[in-house]
Design a protein around this motif. Structure first.
Motif, PDB file in Angstrom:
ATOM      1  N   LEU A 202     -28.949  18.263  -7.719  1.00 12.96           N
ATOM      2  CA  LEU A 202     -27.497  18.444  -7.757  1.00 12.96           C
ATOM      3  C   LEU A 202     -27.099  19.556  -8.722  1.00 12.96           C
ATOM      4  N   THR A 203     -27.755  19.662  -9.864  1.00 14.68           N
ATOM      5  CA  THR A 203     -27.423  20.756 -10.773  1.00 14.68           C
ATOM      6  C   THR A 203     -27.815  22.102 -10.169  1.00 14.68           C
ATOM      7  N   ASP A 204     -28.874  22.130  -9.366  1.00 13.27           N
ATOM      8  CA  ASP A 204     -29.225  23.369  -8.674  1.00 13.27           C
ATOM      9  C   ASP A 204     -28.152  23.751  -7.660  1.00 13.27           C
ATOM     10  N   VAL A 205     -27.613  22.755  -6.959  1.00 10.88           N
ATOM     11  CA  VAL A 205     -26.515  23.015  -6.019  1.00 10.88           C
ATOM     12  C   VAL A 205     -25.316  23.595  -6.753  1.00 10.88           C
ATOM     13  N   MET A 206     -24.980  23.024  -7.904  1.00 15.87           N
ATOM     14  CA  MET A 206     -23.841  23.523  -8.673  1.00 15.87           C
ATOM     15  C   MET A 206     -24.073  24.961  -9.123  1.00 15.87           C
ATOM     16  N   LYS A 207     -25.269  25.258  -9.599  1.00 18.83           N
ATOM     17  CA  LYS A 207     -25.560  26.612 -10.049  1.00 18.83           C
ATOM     18  C   LYS A 207     -25.511  27.613  -8.908  1.00 18.83           C
ATOM     19  N   SER A 208     -26.022  27.216  -7.743  1.00 18.77           N
ATOM     20  CA  SER A 208     -26.092  28.149  -6.620  1.00 18.77           C
ATOM     21  C   SER A 208     -24.733  28.384  -5.974  1.00 18.77           C
ATOM     22  N   GLY A 209     -23.844  27.397  -6.054  1.00 19.57           N
ATOM     23  CA  GLY A 209     -22.554  27.495  -5.368  1.00 19.57           C
ATOM     24  C   GLY A 209     -22.631  27.168  -3.894  1.00 19.57           C
ATOM     25  N   ASP A 210     -23.817  26.821  -3.394  1.00 14.57           N
ATOM     26  CA  ASP A 210     -23.976  26.487  -1.973  1.00 14.57           C
ATOM     27  C   ASP A 210     -23.643  25.013  -1.787  1.00 14.57           C
ATOM     28  N   LEU A 211     -22.363  24.679  -1.912  1.00 12.59           N
ATOM     29  CA  LEU A 211     -21.928  23.291  -1.933  1.00 12.59           C
ATOM     30  C   LEU A 211     -22.086  22.596  -0.593  1.00 12.59           C
ATOM     31  N   THR A 212     -22.277  23.346   0.465  1.00 10.66           N
ATOM     32  CA  THR A 212     -22.471  22.722   1.776  1.00 10.66           C
ATOM     33  C   THR A 212     -23.777  21.937   1.837  1.00 10.66           C
ATOM     34  N   ARG A 213     -24.702  22.197   0.899  1.00 14.46           N
ATOM     35  CA  ARG A 213     -25.940  21.420   0.842  1.00 14.46           C
ATOM     36  C   ARG A 213     -25.655  19.948   0.558  1.00 14.46           C
ATOM     37  N   LEU A 214     -24.507  19.660  -0.016  1.00 13.43           N
ATOM     38  CA  LEU A 214     -24.166  18.276  -0.338  1.00 13.43           C
ATOM     39  C   LEU A 214     -24.153  17.397   0.909  1.00 13.43           C
ATOM     40  N   LEU A 215     -23.735  17.949   2.041  1.00 10.74           N
ATOM     41  CA  LEU A 215     -23.558  17.153   3.247  1.00 10.74           C
ATOM     42  C   LEU A 215     -24.871  16.751   3.898  1.00 10.74           C
ATOM     43  N   ALA A 216     -25.979  17.326   3.443  1.00 12.05           N
ATOM     44  CA  ALA A 216     -27.272  17.016   4.054  1.00 12.05           C
ATOM     45  C   ALA A 216     -28.092  16.049   3.213  1.00 12.05           C
ATOM     46  N   TYR A 217     -27.547  15.563   2.090  1.00 18.43           N
ATOM     47  CA  TYR A 217     -28.362  14.754   1.186  1.00 18.43           C
ATOM     48  C   TYR A 217     -28.447  13.314   1.661  1.00 18.43           C
ATOM     49  N   ASP A 218     -29.623  12.727   1.498  1.00 14.22           N
ATOM     50  CA  ASP A 218     -29.921  11.385   1.980  1.00 14.22           C
ATOM     51  C   ASP A 218     -29.188  10.336   1.131  1.00 14.22           C
ATOM     52  N   ARG A 219     -28.396   9.521   1.803  1.00 13.16           N
ATOM     53  CA  ARG A 219     -27.611   8.504   1.091  1.00 13.16           C
ATOM     54  C   ARG A 219     -28.505   7.487   0.381  1.00 13.16           C
ATOM     55  N   SER A 220     -29.651   7.159   0.979  1.00 16.14           N
ATOM     56  CA  SER A 220     -30.528   6.166   0.367  1.00 16.14           C
ATOM     57  C   SER A 220     -31.092   6.665  -0.959  1.00 16.14           C
ATOM     58  N   VAL A 221     -31.338   7.962  -1.073  1.00 11.40           N
ATOM     59  CA  VAL A 221     -31.837   8.526  -2.326  1.00 11.40           C
ATOM     60  C   VAL A 221     -30.754   8.450  -3.389  1.00 11.40           C
ATOM     61  N   ARG A 222     -29.532   8.737  -3.001  1.00  9.45           N
ATOM     62  CA  ARG A 222     -28.423   8.615  -3.947  1.00  9.45           C
ATOM     63  C   ARG A 222     -28.323   7.201  -4.491  1.00  9.45           C
ATOM     64  N   GLU A 223     -28.490   6.231  -3.632  1.00  7.78           N
ATOM     65  CA  GLU A 223     -28.395   4.843  -4.061  1.00  7.78           C
ATOM     66  C   GLU A 223     -29.516   4.497  -5.033  1.00  7.78           C
ATOM     67  N   LYS A 224     -30.721   4.980  -4.771  1.00  5.85           N
ATOM     68  CA  LYS A 224     -31.843   4.713  -5.671  1.00  5.85           C
ATOM     69  C   LYS A 224     -31.647   5.415  -7.014  1.00  5.85           C
TER      70      LYS A 224
END
Length: 467
Positions: A202-224
């Motif tokens: 997530l910090t890499d996403v913030m640094k890159s500015g490519d915020l559209t990567r957020l929509l591809a992240y696995d919900r189960s990993v977020r929960e863990k």
């Protein structure tokens, strides 16, 4: 320009000195990052500050929106004595409600007028109001996530921006967001390997500015990972949809087993070239006044290729916005499609078959959406919810098992005419043995047979695929 900037700010109560009583000195980068973000907000002098809090009591399945003229709250449950109060921007609140209705989003009061402010709202508020030149100058709006999909949160962010424009307000968005709560074994929530991995991603996403990567992240990993900031950040990303912005990670630390990040996304100028005109995006926006991140342009190419084919049956020509190497170099490419973190198609070429990498992406994006035998062809209705990933492959080279690294290298296994490939660094693949086993199964090769191994590296743009 209704949205002036967006910020990510964490909400540890001990960052407020009367609660921390000196413990705030253990998170110096976070404290300074929040002060810097607040200085930037004061300099922008917005009409309204919209704080997205994950800890308001929103009803399940509904986005929360605080109503009424204002609200009060304190940090007494954490040992604080000071009271905080805000004036709500009722005109903007009404516009948000109307914009959400137009987008089919369910929004309602979090727990009714006058609900007390929660700590995830108060901690950023403490710094914003305490900054010289910031106190008492802004109206506020408090919103909160729902249990809907990430793409709906992105759409809600777009609704915030549209509402600000309709209401004639200049606005700053603040995503109140703690990252993983499971970074260390001695932390209050224990350790999970997904915790540090989530924060690094997530910090890499913030640094890159490519915020559209957020929509591809696995919900189960977020929960863990036990995070509480992902959806507020997605909502802030939606508010930036189609705008040029400059990303900057101001700070990150996690000394108590919880990740705290402060980030700034300052809007520069007007709409980006090729900005989205609606629907959850997939990397099309052009984030930044200087060089545009290559990932955004490569992913944009994949999106435009599939959309043109699905909508009009057309294969697009190579556009002129791409980096020069994509028009001159040849390489294999895999294009993956995901919807809410789940694979929706993935097709690629191990070696180049076209005259340049851009043409390879165009071909494989269309194939991923219409020719993956595991899935039905993508329909026009689905296009707005797809997140795209593109992998550029290096030329394969011979290897053996000892020369592999499942994070760094993808593998190709071959036995006669049977051949299987697996991309590197895939969620759920934790060893070289698992990587080889999956690749062999894909090829119909018995792992006990002798087979040859090749390895390759990838440059990944966007969310990446499952190979």
């Amino acid at each position: 320009m209704p949205v002036l900037a967006a910020f990510v700010m964490p909400h540890p109560p001990l960052a407020v000195p009367e609660v921390g009583r000196g413990a705030e000195g253990k998170i110096p980068r976070t404290v300074e990052g929040m002060k810097e973000a607040s200085r930037r907000i004061a300099a922008l002098s917005p009409d309204t500050v919209i704080i997205i809090t994950p800890h308001a009591e929103a009803r399940s399945g509904r986005f929360g929106l605080s109503l009424g003229a204002g609200a009060r709250g304190d940090l007494s449950r954490f040992g604080g004595r000071a009271a905080y109060s805000v004036r709500y921007d009722e005109t903007l609140c009404k516009e948000v409600t109307e914009r959400c209705a137009g987008l089919g989003l369910d929004v309602g009061p979090d727990s009714g007028p006058g609900m007390g402010l929660d700590h995830a709202f108060i901690v950023p508020l403490h710094y914003i109001e305490g900054c010289p030149g910031g106190g008492g100058r802004h109206g506020y709006l408090r919103v909160s996530p729902s249990h809907a999909h990430a793409k709906d949160h992105y759409e809600f962010g777009r609704a915030l921006a549209m509402a600000a424009e309709r209401a004639g307000r200049s606005a700053v968005i603040v995503a109140s967001a703690d990252l993983s709560h499971r970074l260390t074994a001695d932390g209050p929530y224990g350790y999970a390997k997904e915790g540090p991995a989530f924060d690094a991603w997530l910090t890499d996403v913030m640094k890159s500015g490519d915020l559209t990567r957020l929509l591809a992240y696995d919900r189960s990993v977020r929960e863990k990972a036990a995070e509480c900031g992902f959806l507020p950040i997605v909502m802030a990303a939606g508010a930036l949809d189609g705008l040029r912005f400059e990303p900057e990670l101001l700070s990150y630390e996690g000394p108590f087993g919880v990740g705290y990040a402060v980030a700034s996304f300052a809007v520069r100028g007007g709409a980006a070239h090729g900005a989205s005109s609606g629907g959850a995006p997939d990397g099309a926006s052009d984030p930044g006044p200087g060089p545009v991140p290559e990932g955004s342009l490569i992913v944009r190419l994949a999106r435009e290729s599939l959309e043109a084919y699905v909508k009009r049956g057309e294969t697009i020509s190579v556009p002129d916005y791409l980096p020069a190497w994509a028009l001159s170099q040849r390489a294999g490419a895999f294009v993956s499609l995901k919807v809410v973190g789940e694979l929706r198609g993935c097709i690629g070429t191990i070696a180049p078959t076209k005259g340049c990498f851009a043409e390879e992406v165009i071909q494989n994006a269309v194939s991923a959406g219409t020719g993956d035998p595991r899935f039905p062809p993508v329909t026009e209705r689905e296009l707005g919810s797809i997140a795209y990933g593109v992998d550029r492959l290096s030329p394969p080279e011979p290897s053996d098992r000892d020369g592999l690294d499942h994070v760094r290298y993808g593998v190709i296994v071959t036995k006669g005419r049977r051949r299987g490939l697996l991309l590197p660094n895939l969620e759920g693949v934790d060893s070289v043995g698992e990587q080889l086993g999956i690749a062999c199964r894909k090829a119909g090769i018995d792992p006990r047979e002798g087979y040859s191994i090749e390895r390759f590296e990838v440059v990944r743009y966007g969310g990446g695929g499952k190979g």
